[in-house]
Design a protein around this motif. Structure first.
Motif, PDB file in Angstrom:
ATOM      1  N   GLN A 190      55.930  48.806 -30.926  1.00 53.96           N
ATOM      2  CA  GLN A 190      56.203  49.448 -29.647  1.00 53.96           C
ATOM      3  C   GLN A 190      57.020  50.712 -29.812  1.00 53.96           C
ATOM      4  O   GLN A 190      56.920  51.621 -29.000  1.00 53.96           O
ATOM      5  CB  GLN A 190      56.972  48.496 -28.728  1.00 53.96           C
ATOM      6  CG  GLN A 190      56.210  47.262 -28.313  1.00 53.96           C
ATOM      7  CD  GLN A 190      56.924  46.536 -27.199  1.00 53.96           C
ATOM      8  OE1 GLN A 190      56.825  46.911 -26.041  1.00 53.96           O
ATOM      9  NE2 GLN A 190      57.650  45.494 -27.547  1.00 53.96           N
ATOM     10  N   LYS A 191      57.875  50.758 -30.837  1.00 55.78           N
ATOM     11  CA  LYS A 191      58.797  51.877 -31.016  1.00 55.78           C
ATOM     12  C   LYS A 191      58.492  52.554 -32.342  1.00 55.78           C
ATOM     13  O   LYS A 191      59.045  52.181 -33.380  1.00 55.78           O
ATOM     14  CB  LYS A 191      60.242  51.375 -30.987  1.00 55.78           C
ATOM     15  CG  LYS A 191      60.588  50.598 -29.721  1.00 55.78           C
ATOM     16  CD  LYS A 191      62.007  50.060 -29.789  1.00 55.78           C
ATOM     17  CE  LYS A 191      62.338  49.238 -28.567  1.00 55.78           C
ATOM     18  NZ  LYS A 191      63.710  48.694 -28.600  1.00 55.78           N
ATOM     19  N   TYR A 218      58.403  54.751 -25.952  1.00 53.97           N
ATOM     20  CA  TYR A 218      58.995  53.529 -25.404  1.00 53.97           C
ATOM     21  C   TYR A 218      59.890  53.831 -24.214  1.00 53.97           C
ATOM     22  O   TYR A 218      59.696  53.331 -23.128  1.00 53.97           O
ATOM     23  CB  TYR A 218      59.763  52.796 -26.491  1.00 53.97           C
ATOM     24  CG  TYR A 218      60.223  51.420 -26.077  1.00 53.97           C
ATOM     25  CD1 TYR A 218      59.339  50.351 -26.074  1.00 53.97           C
ATOM     26  CD2 TYR A 218      61.534  51.195 -25.683  1.00 53.97           C
ATOM     27  CE1 TYR A 218      59.745  49.081 -25.694  1.00 53.97           C
ATOM     28  CE2 TYR A 218      61.950  49.931 -25.298  1.00 53.97           C
ATOM     29  CZ  TYR A 218      61.060  48.881 -25.305  1.00 53.97           C
ATOM     30  OH  TYR A 218      61.467  47.636 -24.930  1.00 53.97           O
ATOM     31  N   ASN A 219      60.898  54.649 -24.394  1.00 50.00           N
ATOM     32  CA  ASN A 219      61.733  55.052 -23.275  1.00 50.00           C
ATOM     33  C   ASN A 219      62.474  56.331 -23.649  1.00 50.00           C
ATOM     34  O   ASN A 219      62.311  56.864 -24.739  1.00 50.00           O
ATOM     35  CB  ASN A 219      62.719  53.948 -22.869  1.00 50.00           C
ATOM     36  CG  ASN A 219      63.601  53.513 -24.018  1.00 50.00           C
ATOM     37  OD1 ASN A 219      64.041  54.337 -24.809  1.00 50.00           O
ATOM     38  ND2 ASN A 219      63.870  52.227 -24.115  1.00 50.00           N
ATOM     39  N   ALA A 277      51.775  45.320 -19.011  1.00 56.48           N
ATOM     40  CA  ALA A 277      52.168  46.183 -17.901  1.00 56.48           C
ATOM     41  C   ALA A 277      51.498  45.654 -16.641  1.00 56.48           C
ATOM     42  O   ALA A 277      50.375  45.165 -16.698  1.00 56.48           O
ATOM     43  CB  ALA A 277      51.746  47.625 -18.161  1.00 56.48           C
ATOM     44  N   GLN A 302      52.203  51.935 -29.939  1.00 61.12           N
ATOM     45  CA  GLN A 302      52.570  52.564 -28.685  1.00 61.12           C
ATOM     46  C   GLN A 302      53.258  53.893 -29.000  1.00 61.12           C
ATOM     47  O   GLN A 302      54.108  53.952 -29.882  1.00 61.12           O
ATOM     48  CB  GLN A 302      53.510  51.640 -27.911  1.00 61.12           C
ATOM     49  CG  GLN A 302      53.832  52.129 -26.528  1.00 61.12           C
ATOM     50  CD  GLN A 302      54.520  51.050 -25.727  1.00 61.12           C
ATOM     51  OE1 GLN A 302      53.932  50.470 -24.834  1.00 61.12           O
ATOM     52  NE2 GLN A 302      55.751  50.764 -26.055  1.00 61.12           N
ATOM     53  N   GLY A 346      57.824  58.535 -22.216  1.00 61.16           N
ATOM     54  CA  GLY A 346      58.026  57.108 -22.050  1.00 61.16           C
ATOM     55  C   GLY A 346      58.205  56.757 -20.588  1.00 61.16           C
ATOM     56  O   GLY A 346      58.518  57.614 -19.758  1.00 61.16           O
ATOM     57  N   SER A 347      58.020  55.496 -20.254  1.00 59.32           N
ATOM     58  CA  SER A 347      58.083  55.086 -18.852  1.00 59.32           C
ATOM     59  C   SER A 347      59.436  55.402 -18.243  1.00 59.32           C
ATOM     60  O   SER A 347      59.522  55.823 -17.089  1.00 59.32           O
ATOM     61  CB  SER A 347      57.781  53.597 -18.729  1.00 59.32           C
ATOM     62  OG  SER A 347      58.724  52.833 -19.460  1.00 59.32           O
ATOM     63  N   ASN A 348      60.508  55.221 -18.987  1.00 59.60           N
ATOM     64  CA  ASN A 348      61.832  55.454 -18.426  1.00 59.60           C
ATOM     65  C   ASN A 348      62.084  56.931 -18.119  1.00 59.60           C
ATOM     66  O   ASN A 348      62.911  57.264 -17.285  1.00 59.60           O
ATOM     67  CB  ASN A 348      62.919  54.952 -19.383  1.00 59.60           C
ATOM     68  CG  ASN A 348      62.915  53.454 -19.507  1.00 59.60           C
ATOM     69  OD1 ASN A 348      61.866  52.840 -19.488  1.00 59.60           O
ATOM     70  ND2 ASN A 348      64.087  52.861 -19.664  1.00 59.60           N
ATOM     71  N   SER A 408      51.665  50.522 -22.727  1.00 61.56           N
ATOM     72  CA  SER A 408      52.501  49.663 -21.888  1.00 61.56           C
ATOM     73  C   SER A 408      53.766  50.357 -21.416  1.00 61.56           C
ATOM     74  O   SER A 408      54.121  50.292 -20.229  1.00 61.56           O
ATOM     75  CB  SER A 408      52.859  48.382 -22.650  1.00 61.56           C
ATOM     76  OG  SER A 408      51.715  47.631 -22.940  1.00 61.56           O
ATOM     77  N   HIS A 409      54.500  50.999 -22.313  1.00 57.29           N
ATOM     78  CA  HIS A 409      55.768  51.660 -21.961  1.00 57.29           C
ATOM     79  C   HIS A 409      55.605  53.171 -21.834  1.00 57.29           C
ATOM     80  O   HIS A 409      56.596  53.895 -21.828  1.00 57.29           O
ATOM     81  CB  HIS A 409      56.827  51.370 -23.021  1.00 57.29           C
ATOM     82  CG  HIS A 409      57.400  49.994 -22.980  1.00 57.29           C
ATOM     83  ND1 HIS A 409      58.600  49.700 -22.367  1.00 57.29           N
ATOM     84  CD2 HIS A 409      56.950  48.826 -23.489  1.00 57.29           C
ATOM     85  CE1 HIS A 409      58.870  48.409 -22.505  1.00 57.29           C
ATOM     86  NE2 HIS A 409      57.875  47.859 -23.179  1.00 57.29           N
ATOM     87  N   ARG A 441      57.707  50.751 -15.319  1.00 56.05           N
ATOM     88  CA  ARG A 441      56.941  49.991 -16.299  1.00 56.05           C
ATOM     89  C   ARG A 441      55.559  49.601 -15.764  1.00 56.05           C
ATOM     90  O   ARG A 441      54.640  49.388 -16.533  1.00 56.05           O
ATOM     91  CB  ARG A 441      57.725  48.725 -16.689  1.00 56.05           C
ATOM     92  CG  ARG A 441      58.784  48.993 -17.714  1.00 56.05           C
ATOM     93  CD  ARG A 441      58.175  49.181 -19.103  1.00 56.05           C
ATOM     94  NE  ARG A 441      57.807  47.877 -19.669  1.00 56.05           N
ATOM     95  CZ  ARG A 441      56.556  47.429 -19.779  1.00 56.05           C
ATOM     96  NH1 ARG A 441      55.547  48.162 -19.401  1.00 56.05           N
ATOM     97  NH2 ARG A 441      56.318  46.232 -20.295  1.00 56.05           N
TER      98      ARG A 441
END
Length: 504
Positions: free
Chosen positions: A123-124, A163-164, A256, A160, A183-185, A230-231, A268
């Motif tokens: 993911q990261k 991530y954020n 998600a 991915q 990223g989503s954040n 996803s992120h 998210r």
């Protein structure tokens, strides 16, 4: 048919609880479906999982009471999960009965050996060791190819891009690196500040895919790796989906949910545009029981546990409500583009992680309970249950991971297994895909399935002309299985299962 199913679900909801006998029958049916189907969990951690403190002496929640999985068949036999992706670096182990999936063929080899398949997923990307991946010439395209190759060689098959915000900030300062996209954040701050969604009127733009990100996506697709969204932020997700679609390759968002159901404050959940973009690639969105992504309803915030009906709201929206269209304007059948993902340990999250807890999905029976709920209160058919809990992600993995092209057998409408004539001829094409040697011989193992669904071996049939196999005349309305194994000398280069029925 859609209206009939929806009406059946609405009627069941209005009528409330079914009779005890009916409830028992539906529960048994749901458990059989999960245990008998090929179940794929989009994101599950089996290696370093936790003891749930809520497990009492009576094991009331169905929790696990040990801290290690002795064999991966325990996961399958108790949870029904046959294939999973995880961020852990799990190696193939005959003793633990686990098969590391590096090609799509490995999925079927795992089934053949009675093992559980595991796909390594990160993911990261900035947190993965990339020592030795240098770029002294400042050539970002070369850097992207080298990075994708290093991940591929390390057994990683799903990546991915972002991530954020914190992760991306770290990537910017890393040697020979830059962030790949939003990223989503990063999109979330706009919503938290109450100024609307990123990209909207008066709001900052969404964070796009960067030039290095575009090169990395191409390099990953060249190596038959899967891009996960996803992120990932909205603009980045839409651009990745466009690139993948142009190359006829699916992408996923394996954990998600639907933003139309709940606009969570950390972005998210994906909006319908992103969900449809993923579906147009042939990909899948995996709904996940993460509490803060389900709802701000009192059912979710008033107590320790979220209500599990909230998760079905997200499944229903993706499968039944969102109107996605292909390039010709035809409505996409969205039941084929939704899946499930635990995004937790095998036995759920420990009690202190109340922001992740969902009553009924924090234990080993989570997917059996969800299947029961979808059948009993929402009218999902057996074939749709099989799609959501495995067949949809399996289709993506077969299309996206390295391996040889498999046979395409005819499917009747509404079914997930082919119906063949009584004396079928199986034909497949052997074009070589990435990093897999071409086959020189095919062998077909034929089984019949008894009333309990068990496979009873019948015969082995070498394929005629290496591309076809003539099966014997089979029993009308009988159910059978094939295991096709392709070899190049002593090397296995392709294999696949087919469960099929014979037309009456």
């Amino acid at each position: 048919m859609v209206l009939a199913v929806a009406a059946a679900g609405a009627l069941a909801t209005l009528l409330g609880a079914v009779s005890p006998a009916g409830a028992d029958e539906i529960r048994d049916r749901a458990r059989r479906l999960i245990l008998d189907s090929f179940v794929v969990d989009g994101n599950l951690s089996p290696a370093t999982w936790q003891v749930n403190p809520d497990c009492g002496a009576g094991d009331a929640l169905g929790c696990w009471d040990n801290v290690s999985v002795p064999t991966f068949t325990v996961i399958r036999d108790r949870m029904g999960v046959d294939l999973l992706s995880t961020s852990g670096n799990i190696r193939t182990s005959a003793q633990r009965r686990v098969k590391r999936v590096l090609t799509s063929n490995d999925i079927d080899e795992a089934r053949w050996a009675n093992h559980v398949g595991v796909i390594r997923y990160i993911q990261k990307p900035g947190a993965v060791d990339i020592a030795g991946v240098a770029n002294p010439l400042g050539n970002t395209a070369l850097l992207a190819r080298n990075r994708a190759q290093a991940w591929f060689d390390d057994g990683i098959r799903i990546v991915q891009l972002a991530y954020n915000a914190n992760e991306n900030a770290r990537l910017v300062t890393a040697a020979f690196d830059s962030r790949y996209g939003g990223g989503s954040n990063q999109d979330a701050g706009v919503r938290i500040n109450g100024t609307g969604n990123c990209g909207g009127a008066g709001a900052p733009p969404c964070v796009p895919l960067t030039p290095l990100g575009r090169q990395l996506v191409d390099a990953m697709l060249d190596r038959f790796m899967i891009v996960d969204l996803s992120h990932v932020g909205r603009a980045t997700a839409l651009e990745v989906a466009r690139i993948a679609k142009d190359r006829n390759r699916p992408v996923i968002a394996n954990h998600a949910n639907a933003r139309a159901v709940y606009a969570d404050t950390v972005s998210r959940n994906h909006d319908d545009d992103v969900i449809c973009a993923i579906a147009r690639t042939g990909g899948v969105v995996g709904v996940t029981p993460i509490r803060f992504m389900l709802s701000n309803s009192p059912l979710n915030t008033g107590g320790k546990w979220a209500n599990r009906e909230l998760l079905v709201d997200h499944i229903n929206h993706i499968a039944r409500d969102v109107d996605c269209r292909d390039d010709a304007g035809r409505r996409i059948r969205m039941i084929e583009h939704v899946a499930v993902a635990s995004d937790s340990y095998v036995n759920g999250m420990p009690t202190p992680s109340t922001w992740l807890n969902v009553r009924g999905f924090n234990d080993r029976d989570r997917w059996m309970d969800l299947a029961e709920l979808m059948i009993r209160r929402h009218g999902y058919s057996d074939s749709d249950i099989r799609r959501v809990f495995g067949a949809n992600l399996m289709r993506v993995y077969r299309a996206a991971l390295p391996g040889l092209t498999r046979p395409v057998l005819p499917l009747d409408a509404g079914n997930v297994e082919p119906a063949l004539p009584r004396a079928p001829r199986i034909t497949w094409s052997p074009p070589q895909a990435q990093r897999v040697a071409p086959a020189t011989a095919y062998y077909v193992y034929l089984y019949r399935r008894d009333a309990a669904g068990n496979r009873v071996f019948m015969t082995v049939l070498p394929a005629a002309n290496q591309t076809q196999a003539q099966l014997p005349r089979l029993r009308a309305n009988g159910r059978y299985s094939l295991f096709v194994r392709a070899t190049n000398g002593a090397q296995r280069v392709n294999s696949t299962w087919f469960d099929f029925r014979v037309r009456g």
